[in-house]
Write a protein that holds these residues in place. Structure first.
Motif, PDB file in Angstrom:
ATOM      1  N   PHE A 241      39.625  59.486  52.399  1.00 32.76           N
ATOM      2  CA  PHE A 241      40.594  59.767  53.467  1.00 32.76           C
ATOM      3  C   PHE A 241      41.444  60.977  53.087  1.00 32.76           C
ATOM      4  CE2 PHE A 241      44.626  59.443  55.670  1.00 32.76           C
ATOM      5  CZ  PHE A 241      44.261  59.065  56.960  1.00 32.76           C
ATOM      6  N   ASP A 242      41.960  60.983  51.857  1.00 28.98           N
ATOM      7  CA  ASP A 242      42.828  62.078  51.401  1.00 28.98           C
ATOM      8  C   ASP A 242      42.083  63.417  51.408  1.00 28.98           C
ATOM      9  OD1 ASP A 242      44.887  60.318  51.084  1.00 28.98           O
ATOM     10  OD2 ASP A 242      44.633  60.069  48.920  1.00 28.98           O
ATOM     11  N   GLN A 243      40.786  63.383  51.053  1.00 25.33           N
ATOM     12  CA  GLN A 243      39.996  64.618  51.039  1.00 25.33           C
ATOM     13  C   GLN A 243      39.846  65.187  52.447  1.00 25.33           C
ATOM     14  OE1 GLN A 243      40.299  65.265  47.657  1.00 25.33           O
ATOM     15  NE2 GLN A 243      38.395  66.357  48.046  1.00 25.33           N
ATOM     16  N   LYS A 244      39.581  64.307  53.423  1.00 24.79           N
ATOM     17  CA  LYS A 244      39.447  64.753  54.814  1.00 24.79           C
ATOM     18  C   LYS A 244      40.776  65.292  55.344  1.00 24.79           C
ATOM     19  CE  LYS A 244      35.624  61.732  56.256  1.00 24.79           C
ATOM     20  NZ  LYS A 244      34.685  62.783  56.748  1.00 24.79           N
ATOM     21  N   LEU A 245      41.886  64.617  54.974  1.00 24.63           N
ATOM     22  CA  LEU A 245      43.216  65.058  55.406  1.00 24.63           C
ATOM     23  C   LEU A 245      43.534  66.431  54.819  1.00 24.63           C
ATOM     24  CD1 LEU A 245      45.707  64.121  57.072  1.00 24.63           C
ATOM     25  CD2 LEU A 245      46.674  63.255  54.946  1.00 24.63           C
TER      26      LEU A 245
ATOM     27  N   GLU B 138      38.284  61.614  63.587  1.00 26.89           N
ATOM     28  CA  GLU B 138      37.841  60.755  62.475  1.00 26.89           C
ATOM     29  C   GLU B 138      39.032  60.137  61.754  1.00 26.89           C
ATOM     30  OE1 GLU B 138      34.959  62.003  59.487  1.00 26.89           O
ATOM     31  OE2 GLU B 138      34.175  63.445  60.949  1.00 26.89           O
ATOM     32  N   LEU B 139      40.008  60.969  61.429  1.00 30.67           N
ATOM     33  CA  LEU B 139      41.182  60.480  60.687  1.00 30.67           C
ATOM     34  C   LEU B 139      41.980  59.472  61.514  1.00 30.67           C
ATOM     35  CD1 LEU B 139      42.225  63.845  59.037  1.00 30.67           C
ATOM     36  CD2 LEU B 139      41.617  61.763  57.794  1.00 30.67           C
ATOM     37  N   ASN B 140      42.072  59.683  62.831  1.00 29.86           N
ATOM     38  CA  ASN B 140      42.765  58.719  63.696  1.00 29.86           C
ATOM     39  C   ASN B 140      42.065  57.362  63.667  1.00 29.86           C
ATOM     40  OD1 ASN B 140      44.951  60.235  64.603  1.00 29.86           O
ATOM     41  ND2 ASN B 140      43.794  61.124  66.317  1.00 29.86           N
TER      42      ASN B 140
ATOM     43  N   PRO C 253      47.026  64.199  62.799  1.00 35.35           N
ATOM     44  CA  PRO C 253      47.314  63.271  61.684  1.00 35.35           C
ATOM     45  C   PRO C 253      48.074  63.935  60.531  1.00 35.35           C
ATOM     46  CG  PRO C 253      45.041  63.029  62.419  1.00 35.35           C
ATOM     47  CD  PRO C 253      45.597  64.211  63.151  1.00 35.35           C
ATOM     48  N   THR C 254      47.977  65.254  60.400  1.00 36.57           N
ATOM     49  CA  THR C 254      48.690  65.938  59.311  1.00 36.57           C
ATOM     50  C   THR C 254      50.204  65.914  59.522  1.00 36.57           C
ATOM     51  OG1 THR C 254      48.498  68.047  60.482  1.00 36.57           O
ATOM     52  CG2 THR C 254      46.768  67.519  58.869  1.00 36.57           C
ATOM     53  N   GLN C 255      50.642  65.683  60.758  1.00 37.58           N
ATOM     54  CA  GLN C 255      52.085  65.702  61.054  1.00 37.58           C
ATOM     55  C   GLN C 255      52.778  64.419  60.634  1.00 37.58           C
ATOM     56  OE1 GLN C 255      53.475  68.731  62.215  1.00 37.58           O
ATOM     57  NE2 GLN C 255      51.368  69.177  61.594  1.00 37.58           N
TER      58      GLN C 255
END
Length: 668
Positions: free
Chosen positions: A34-38, A13-15, A57-59
């Motif tokens: 977006f920030d909440q999902k991350l 999803e984030l990608n 995506p966290t990297q």
């Protein structure tokens, strides 16, 4: 849904959201969502470290520290482009192409030339594996951790139809808006602002802390795919496919069906480029067909199938304050104009090249003149004209110096040479320092821990008088020097020691023999194998080597006839540097094709073109770029270029198939 599936779903999803925002510029959720999902993903990855993924995506937030950037060879060399400055240049370029291809109908891909830092990114099984700077084209620095922080670069590709492994090339850029924001923040805290977006983008790639890189609004525009088993046959299809896989391939690219359409593209962007959010200084024109690209091949530095058209340079006027003279490592004197500081193409210019005495005379340039300055294809600005309407009264014509400004030796100028030279080769400090600086440079001996300023420091303190002296330096000698700590001194000595394993062709370039550049050094090293054979070569021997003319041959002979050079070479030998070529051992290599020259043309089913060329060289043959009377065989595949076919028949050169070649190398 189990934890692993939840984590994977969040990553996917984030990608998608990342791609929508940074590549397509069409966000589908708010920044807060977006920030909440991350944050949710970060928490899960911390709690369940067994599901760590380097491409999550966290990297992208960075945090990895890189003290030393590893030098990595490019699997496919990164060439530079030839430049053109007029439509006539492009017509000449097309004529040269058609001579090789045989007047076939051509299409071109037109792309904007972005002013950024070149990058090559490798993907394996759809995941970002490695990112390497251009470097010298043969090798660059591994900056993977920093590249991963750039949001427009996909960590995982879309779809499934990508090759198992490929490289994609592009430019890391800093858009104007981000550049201005960074500068505004610096100004507010009283710091000096950055000079221009390109240098700032390039410098960002070498920051040690990737978290700092993540804070910079860098972007990446990708424009060229390279690898085996690509599913398309043209450059334009490649761009469309790259977009489908998730890359930010600029949509300004256009397919042109002839040169007139190329000119229309150039004219449009020459006036509209200022509306773009980032710097562009020209247009890149590429032959669209990969088959024709293969037929055309490369020169020593550039692809024959691509050319850059540079937009007319920005010009400014300023005042000439004085003229100073620099001495290069070969003794060549370069006059430099010292100017009243002026803004030009995003940088403050204080100096400009005046090239030589003829240029000064041609411009009739005088101290106090108002001059027009531009940045053309060169990095260093140049003076193109004097504003005679603003010339002060009673000025005197400029008299070129007659003696070296450093050692006072009387200058010489050989017939047919544009430059004056200081003949004091072994006694003029800038020449000695320059030769040592060339010796340690990256394309030469690549000595880590030793820079140009340190070379000058070592010379001025009497520790080195030539590059052989570097191999006798000790930590104890270096420590008392200004700005030298224990670790710096140790690194310098280690760097010198490590350089003993640098290949012979690099060492030959490092010696600084006049006219022996990087490419010529490789040809001489490959032909002569060791320094002893080269030092004994006669004029006739040398000019029989491919691409070695009389001027280079005479320079090589002069170098080895000089007693001081011979002493330095003997000293270098005694220290253990590589004075013979270290050939990679191929157990299947033979000399069956020795003395034979082959030209490869067309598309092959059992070899890639590169593998076919390697097989020729592995069996002692030579690969030529064009058919001539010296060509023995043309290995012809499907769609052989008609011009090559005609030339081969005209010169009665044997044309063989791929199977014929295989039989040839398998014969007892």
């Amino acid at each position: 849904m189990d934890i692993q599936q939840t984590i994977q779903k969040l990553r996917e999803e984030l990608n998608v959201h990342n791609h929508n925002y940074y590549v397509l510029d069409t966000p589908t959720i708010s920044d807060y969502e977006f920030d909440q999902k991350l944050k949710q993903l970060e928490d899960l990855e911390k709690k369940y470290p067994e599901y760590f993924d380097e491409n999550s995506p966290t990297q992208r937030v960075g945090g990895t520290i890189t003290k030393n950037f590893q030098t990595v060879p490019h699997q496919h060399r990164m060439y530079s482009l030839d430049n053109s400055y007029s439509k006539e240049d492009l017509i000449d370029w097309e004529n040269r192409i058609q001579k090789v291809l045989g007047n076939v109908p051509l299409e071109y891909t037109c792309e904007l030339k972005y002013d950024g830092a070149s990058i090559s990114i490798t993907y394996e099984n759809g995941k970002l594996k490695r990112a390497v700077t251009r470097g010298d084209g043969f090798q660059g620095d591994d900056v993977t951790n920093n590249i991963k922080t750039i949001k427009s670069i996909p960590l995982q590709l879309n779809g499934k139809d990508y090759p198992e492994k490929f490289d994609i090339r592009g430019e890391i850029i800093l858009p104007f808006a981000g550049f201005e924001k960074m500068n505004q923040e610096l100004i507010e805290i009283g710091e000096i602002p950055y000079s221009n977006p390109r240098n700032t983008a390039s410098g960002s790639l070498k920051l040690q802390d990737s978290a700092e890189v993540a804070k910079r609004p860098l972007d990446c525009l990708l424009y060229f795919l390279i690898g085996n088993n690509l599913s398309f046959n043209t450059q334009f299809e490649g761009l469309e496919t790259a977009r489908k896989w998730g890359f930010k391939a600029p949509k300004e690219a256009k397919l042109a069906h002839n040169l007139d359409e190329v000119f229309q593209y150039i004219d449009y962007w020459d006036t509209h480029r200022h509306t773009l959010p980032y710097e562009t200084d020209g247009v890149v024109v590429k032959v669209n067909s990969f088959h024709y690209q293969d037929e055309l091949g490369f020169t020593a530095k550039s692809p024959r199938w691509a050319i850059a058209y540079k937009f007319k340079s920005e010009q400014v006027s300023t005042k000439l304050v004085s003229i100073s003279y620099q001495v290069g490592r070969t003794g060549a004197i370069t006059p430099v104009a010292n100017l009243e500081p002026v803004q030009l193409a995003g940088t403050v210019v204080k100096r400009a090249s005046l090239h030589n005495a003829d240029q000064i005379e041609k411009l009739d340039i005088r101290i106090g003149d108002t001059v027009f300055v531009e940045k053309g294809g060169e990095i260093i600005p140049k003076i193109i004209e004097v504003d005679l309407s603003k010339r002060p009264e009673n000025t005197e014509p400029t008299k070129y110096i007659t003696h070296c400004p450093e050692c006072q030796a009387e200058l010489v100028r050989s017939e047919g040479e544009a430059n004056h030279y200081c003949p004091n080769f072994y006694g003029c400090p800038p020449q000695i320092i320059g030769r040592i600086q060339h010796f340690i440079s990256r394309k030469a001996m690549d000595i880590e821990g030793l820079g140009g300023e340190t070379v000058a420091l070592l010379y001025n303190n009497g520790l080195v008088r030539n590059y052989a002296d570097l191999y006798e330096l000790t930590v104890e000698q270096i420590l008392p020097l200004e700005r030298m700590a224990q670790k710096s001194a140790e690194n310098l000595v280690k760097g010198v020691e490590k350089s003993k394993s640098i290949p012979f062709e690099n060492l030959l370039f490092a010696l600084g023999i006049r006219f022996v550049g990087e490419t010529v050094a490789k040809k001489l090293a490959k032909h002569y194998k060791n320094i002893d054979a080269l030092s004994k070569a006669t004029m006739m021997d040398l000019i029989l080597v491919d691409e070695i003319g009389e001027r280079i041959a005479q320079s090589v002979i002069d170098f080895f006839e000089n007693q001081e050079n011979r002493i330095i070479v003997e000293r270098l030998k005694s220290y253990g540097v590589q004075f013979e070529i270290s050939e990679k051992i191929n157990p299947n290599a033979t000399d069956k094709l020795s003395g034979k020259t082959f030209v490869v043309s067309g598309v092959f089913s059992k070899f890639s073109r590169d593998d076919l060329k390697k097989a020729i060289e592995d069996n002692g043959g030579k690969v030529g770029s064009s058919i001539s009377a010296k060509t023995d065989y043309v290995v012809a595949g499907e769609n052989m270029g008609p011009a090559k076919l005609e030339k081969a028949n005209q010169l009665k050169v044997a044309i063989i198939s791929e199977d014929d070649f295989i039989k040839m190398i398998n014969e007892n």
